[in-house]
Design an enzyme around this catalytic site. Structure first.
Site, mmCIF file in Angstrom:
data_model
loop_
_atom_site.group_PDB
_atom_site.id
_atom_site.type_symbol
_atom_site.label_atom_id
_atom_site.label_comp_id
_atom_site.label_asym_id
_atom_site.label_seq_id
_atom_site.Cartn_x
_atom_site.Cartn_y
_atom_site.Cartn_z
ATOM 1 N N ARG A 1 -1.296 -8.298 13.295
ATOM 2 C CA ARG A 1 -1.822 -7.287 12.362
ATOM 3 C C ARG A 1 -2.702 -7.938 11.292
ATOM 4 N NH1 ARG A 1 3.541 -4.699 10.545
ATOM 5 N NH2 ARG A 1 2.275 -3.504 9.102
ATOM 6 N N ARG B 1 10.782 -1.810 10.738
ATOM 7 C CA ARG B 1 9.748 -1.309 11.639
ATOM 8 C C ARG B 1 9.584 -2.246 12.823
ATOM 9 N NH1 ARG B 1 4.483 0.321 8.190
ATOM 10 N NH2 ARG B 1 3.514 -0.763 9.936
ATOM 11 N N ARG C 1 -9.850 1.899 8.642
ATOM 12 C CA ARG C 1 -9.388 0.541 8.933
ATOM 13 C C ARG C 1 -10.437 -0.276 9.674
ATOM 14 N NH1 ARG C 1 -3.532 1.182 8.718
ATOM 15 N NH2 ARG C 1 -2.437 -0.767 9.024
ATOM 16 N N LYS D 1 0.825 -1.216 0.000
ATOM 17 C CA LYS D 1 0.000 0.000 0.000
ATOM 18 C C LYS D 1 0.861 1.269 0.000
ATOM 19 C CE LYS D 1 -2.555 -0.734 3.703
ATOM 20 N NZ LYS D 1 -2.031 -2.031 4.153
ATOM 21 N N ARG E 1 11.278 -6.526 4.926
ATOM 22 C CA ARG E 1 11.105 -5.109 4.571
ATOM 23 C C ARG E 1 12.050 -4.199 5.353
ATOM 24 N NH1 ARG E 1 5.138 -2.583 4.529
ATOM 25 N NH2 ARG E 1 5.072 -2.981 6.763
HETATM 26 P P1 AMP Z 1 0.526 1.097 8.692
HETATM 27 O O1 AMP Z 1 1.716 1.959 8.541
HETATM 28 O O2 AMP Z 1 -0.638 1.550 7.861
HETATM 29 O O3 AMP Z 1 0.824 -0.370 8.514
HETATM 30 O O4 AMP Z 1 0.038 1.258 10.220
HETATM 31 C C1 AMP Z 1 0.873 0.870 11.292
HETATM 32 C C2 AMP Z 1 0.072 0.826 12.583
HETATM 33 O O5 AMP Z 1 -0.472 2.125 12.860
HETATM 34 C C3 AMP Z 1 -1.137 -0.095 12.563
HETATM 35 O O6 AMP Z 1 -0.797 -1.441 12.834
HETATM 36 C C4 AMP Z 1 -1.987 0.531 13.680
HETATM 37 O O7 AMP Z 1 -1.474 0.212 14.956
HETATM 38 C C5 AMP Z 1 -1.755 2.016 13.461
HETATM 39 N N1 AMP Z 1 -2.750 2.579 12.508
HETATM 40 C C6 AMP Z 1 -2.525 3.092 11.267
HETATM 41 N N2 AMP Z 1 -3.665 3.514 10.699
HETATM 42 C C7 AMP Z 1 -4.648 3.258 11.593
HETATM 43 C C8 AMP Z 1 -6.064 3.437 11.595
HETATM 44 N N3 AMP Z 1 -6.714 3.959 10.530
HETATM 45 N N4 AMP Z 1 -6.749 3.059 12.705
HETATM 46 C C9 AMP Z 1 -6.133 2.550 13.781
HETATM 47 N N5 AMP Z 1 -4.817 2.316 13.828
HETATM 48 C C10 AMP Z 1 -4.067 2.663 12.766
#
Ligand code: AMP
Length: 218
Positions: A172, A161, A88, A13, A127
């Site tokens: 996740r 990360r 989400r 993404k 990654r």
């Molecule tokens: P990402 O970078 O999109 O993979 O997001 C990393 C982490 O940020 C996720 O596993 C959640 O803990 C938090 N996060 C990101 N976007 C959201 C969202 N829309 N709602 C809740 N938690 C989020």
């Protein structure tokens, strides 16, 4: 255009969002990036988000929805945006609908990146991300940097990360299936979903996405 990008962690993404946003001249809004920026700046919002992110859980809606809407309301997003990682869950999708409705706006498409589970786990485990720019993404075997630990594009330091560990990735994915997948049905009912396979070269996937979005700009 106003686009929502969905797909499991590791579907690409962030990588695709960076290319698509550039091609479409709209800002790439990633709630994960916004949280990470807040964490590295040590803000109260960052402190609130950190424990949930570490555990691979969703940050509570009370924190997330306000932050996302605030970002979408900035002047650079007036002509459109590409949302990556938001909404989400169903409550967030409904809050987004309400915000758009109130502003007399609507989404053009929800782009669903499809990737098999074994592939996303492989991608995440290897990654490595640039500290300067999270759209500079490498993979220890799939796209290794010329010098280990150094970003080819800007010389920044590459890191893994904290939530990309195998255990957290499993959590996740679980959260993705139970909380995020249901929003696809919500958007299918609005005839907004376009699904594309996220396998193959990065450029091929971007092209597939651009083709799928071509007739959605109206
Ligand atoms: P990402 O970078 O999109 O993979 O997001 C990393 C982490 O940020 C996720 O596993 C959640 O803990 C938090 N996060 C990101 N976007 C959201 C969202 N829309 N709602 C809740 N938690 C989020």
């Amino acid at each position: 255009m106003r686009i929502v990008l969905v797909g499991p962690p590791g579907a690409g993404k962030g990588t695709q969002a960076a290319f698509l946003a550039k091609n479409l001249s709209i800002p790439h809004i990633s709630t994960g990036d916004l949280f990470r920026a807040n964490i590295s700046q040590g803000t109260p919002l960052g402190r609130q988000a950190q424990e949930f992110m570490r555990a691979g859980q969703l940050v509570p809606d009370e924190v997330t929805i306000g932050m996302a809407i605030d970002r979408m309301s900035q002047p650079d997003a007036a002509k459109g945006f590409l949302l990556d990682g938001f909404p989400r869950n169903l409550a967030q999708a409904k809050a987004l609908d309400e915000y758009l409705h109130g502003a007399d706006l609507r989404l053009n498409a929800v782009l669903d990146l499809e990737a098999p589970e074994a592939e996303v786990v492989r991608r995440i485990a290897g990654r490595r991300i640039c500290r300067n720019d999270s759209s500079h993404v490498f993979h220890v075997t799939g796209r290794p940097p010329k010098t280990a630990g150094v970003c080819d594009e800007c010389g920044g330091e590459l890191y893994q990360r904290e939530d990309d560990s195998e255990e957290t990735v499993r959590k996740r994915l679980e959260v993705y299936h139970s909380e995020t997948e249901p929003i696809t049905d919500f958007y299918k009912a609005q005839d907004l979903v376009v699904t594309i396979p996220a396998l193959g070269k990065v450029g091929e996937v971007t092209q597939r996405a651009m083709d799928a979005l071509a007739d959605r700009s109206g």
